[in-house]
Design an enzyme around this catalytic site. Structure first.
Site, PDB file in Angstrom:
ATOM      1  N   ARG A   7     -11.635  20.661  16.291  1.00 28.65           N
ATOM      2  CA  ARG A   7     -12.079  21.807  17.085  1.00 28.65           C
ATOM      3  C   ARG A   7     -12.917  21.357  18.274  1.00 28.65           C
ATOM      4  NH1 ARG A   7     -11.970  25.830  12.488  1.00 28.65           N
ATOM      5  NH2 ARG A   7     -12.349  27.883  13.346  1.00 28.65           N
ATOM      6  N   LYS A  41      -3.152  30.681  12.500  1.00 29.02           N
ATOM      7  CA  LYS A  41      -2.913  29.280  12.107  1.00 29.02           C
ATOM      8  C   LYS A  41      -2.692  29.170  10.596  1.00 29.02           C
ATOM      9  CE  LYS A  41      -6.774  27.550  13.837  1.00 29.02           C
ATOM     10  NZ  LYS A  41      -7.448  28.742  14.345  1.00 29.02           N
ATOM     11  N   ARG A  58     -14.981  38.916   5.725  1.00 30.76           N
ATOM     12  CA  ARG A  58     -15.732  37.678   5.913  1.00 30.76           C
ATOM     13  C   ARG A  58     -16.929  37.977   6.811  1.00 30.76           C
ATOM     14  NH1 ARG A  58     -11.598  32.886   7.629  1.00 30.76           N
ATOM     15  NH2 ARG A  58     -13.328  32.458   9.019  1.00 30.76           N
ATOM     16  N   ARG A  74     -17.405  33.424  18.275  1.00 28.16           N
ATOM     17  CA  ARG A  74     -16.424  32.401  17.881  1.00 28.16           C
ATOM     18  C   ARG A  74     -15.404  32.180  19.000  1.00 28.16           C
ATOM     19  NH1 ARG A  74     -14.313  34.814  12.485  1.00 28.16           N
ATOM     20  NH2 ARG A  74     -13.035  32.944  12.269  1.00 28.16           N
ATOM     21  N   ARG A 128      -9.693  42.404   9.701  1.00 31.31           N
ATOM     22  CA  ARG A 128      -9.195  41.546   8.620  1.00 31.31           C
ATOM     23  C   ARG A 128     -10.026  41.728   7.355  1.00 31.31           C
ATOM     24  NH1 ARG A 128      -8.539  35.116   9.437  1.00 31.31           N
ATOM     25  NH2 ARG A 128     -10.802  35.111   9.703  1.00 31.31           N
TER      26      ARG A 128
HETATM   27  P1  AMP Z   1     -11.986  29.009   9.999  1.00 28.28           P
HETATM   28  O1  AMP Z   1     -11.707  29.535   8.653  1.00 28.28           O
HETATM   29  O2  AMP Z   1     -11.052  27.882  10.408  1.00 28.28           O
HETATM   30  O3  AMP Z   1     -12.083  30.073  11.066  1.00 28.28           O
HETATM   31  O4  AMP Z   1     -13.445  28.312   9.932  1.00 28.28           O
HETATM   32  C1  AMP Z   1     -14.574  29.082   9.603  1.00 28.28           C
HETATM   33  C2  AMP Z   1     -15.838  28.383  10.042  1.00 28.28           C
HETATM   34  O5  AMP Z   1     -15.936  27.099   9.406  1.00 28.28           O
HETATM   35  C3  AMP Z   1     -15.964  28.086  11.524  1.00 28.28           C
HETATM   36  O6  AMP Z   1     -16.412  29.204  12.261  1.00 28.28           O
HETATM   37  C4  AMP Z   1     -16.985  26.954  11.503  1.00 28.28           C
HETATM   38  O7  AMP Z   1     -18.299  27.437  11.232  1.00 28.28           O
HETATM   39  C5  AMP Z   1     -16.539  26.163  10.277  1.00 28.28           C
HETATM   40  N1  AMP Z   1     -15.509  25.151  10.659  1.00 28.28           N
HETATM   41  C6  AMP Z   1     -14.240  25.075  10.202  1.00 28.28           C
HETATM   42  N2  AMP Z   1     -13.587  24.044  10.761  1.00 28.28           N
HETATM   43  C7  AMP Z   1     -14.461  23.449  11.607  1.00 28.28           C
HETATM   44  C8  AMP Z   1     -14.389  22.334  12.505  1.00 28.28           C
HETATM   45  N3  AMP Z   1     -13.271  21.625  12.641  1.00 28.28           N
HETATM   46  N4  AMP Z   1     -15.507  22.021  13.198  1.00 28.28           N
HETATM   47  C9  AMP Z   1     -16.645  22.707  13.064  1.00 28.28           C
HETATM   48  N5  AMP Z   1     -16.794  23.774  12.267  1.00 28.28           N
HETATM   49  C10 AMP Z   1     -15.709  24.147  11.538  1.00 28.28           C
END
Ligand code: AMP
Length: 210
Positions: free
Chosen positions: A88, A13, A156, A167, A123
């Site tokens: 999400r 994404k 990460r 996840r 990654r």
């Molecule tokens: P990402 O970089 O988009 O994979 O987000 C990393 C982490 O941030 C996720 O695993 C959640 O812990 C938190 N996070 C990001 N976006 C959301 C969302 N829309 N709702 C809840 N948690 C989020």
């Protein structure tokens, strides 16, 4: 144009958001990046989110909804935006509707779980600028160093295999129902993730321009 990018963590994404951003000149709003930045800066919200994030769990809806509401109110979103990683959950999508935000298109990038596990566990990201790399498929010129800014490449915390699996479970249970939610609004388009970023981008841009 107001676009949502949907898809499992690691579906690409963020990469595709950058491609659309360049094409349409509209900002990307990545809740993950906003939370990571808050954490780096030691803000209260960042510290609150840390334990959820490290465990691969979702940060509570009210926290992320607040973040997005504030961000969408900024001037640069007036001509459109790309949401990457939000919504999400169904309550997050409902909150977006309740804000009166009109979404034009929801692009769902489909990638098989096995591919995701390999991609995310391999990654590495630049700790300075966030640029992503991969141990096998997207190596930097000098090992462990970012081509762009010279920053150190790190894994990460939430990219360890166990956390990636957690996840993915959350994605299937909480986020995938959004496909139905937006299909009912006639906004969902599905793009099959391809082997190369470029091939996926072609399909994504075709949907943006359709
Ligand atoms: P990402 O970089 O988009 O994979 O987000 C990393 C982490 O941030 C996720 O695993 C959640 O812990 C938190 N996070 C990001 N976006 C959301 C969302 N829309 N709702 C809840 N948690 C989020």
């Amino acid at each position: 144009m107001n676009i949502i990018l949907l898809g499992a963590p690691g579906a690409g994404k963020g990469t595709q958001a950058a491609v659309i951003c360049e094409k349409l000149n509209i900002p990307t709003i990545s809740t993950g990046n906003i939370i990571r930045e808050a954490l780096k800066n030691g803000t209260e919200m960042g510290l609150k989110a840390k334990s959820y994030m490290d465990a691969g769990k979702l940060v509570p809806d009210e926290v992320v909804i607040g973040i997005v509401k504030e961000r969408l109110a900024q001037d640069d979103c007036a001509n459109g935006f790309i949401l990457d990683g939000f919504p999400r959950t169904i309550p997050q999508a409902e909150a977006l509707d309740a804000m009166g935000v009109v979404i034009d298109k929801v692009i769902d990038i489909e990638v098989a779980d096995e591919v995701i596990v390999n991609r995310l566990s391999g990654r590495r990201v630049c700790e300075k600028c966030g640029r992503p790399y991969h141990l096998e498929s997207l190596k930097p010129k000098a090992e462990g160093i970012c081509d762009d800014c010279g920053g150190t490449l790190v894994q990460r915390k939430d990219d360890s295999i166990e956390t990636v699996k957690a996840r993915l479970d959350i994605y299937h249970n909480e986020t995938e129902p959004l496909k139905d939610y937006y299909a009912k609004q006639n906004k969902l388009v599905v793009v099959e993730g391809q082997d190369t970023v470029e091939d996926t981008s072609k399909l994504v841009l075709a949907e943006v321009e359709a």
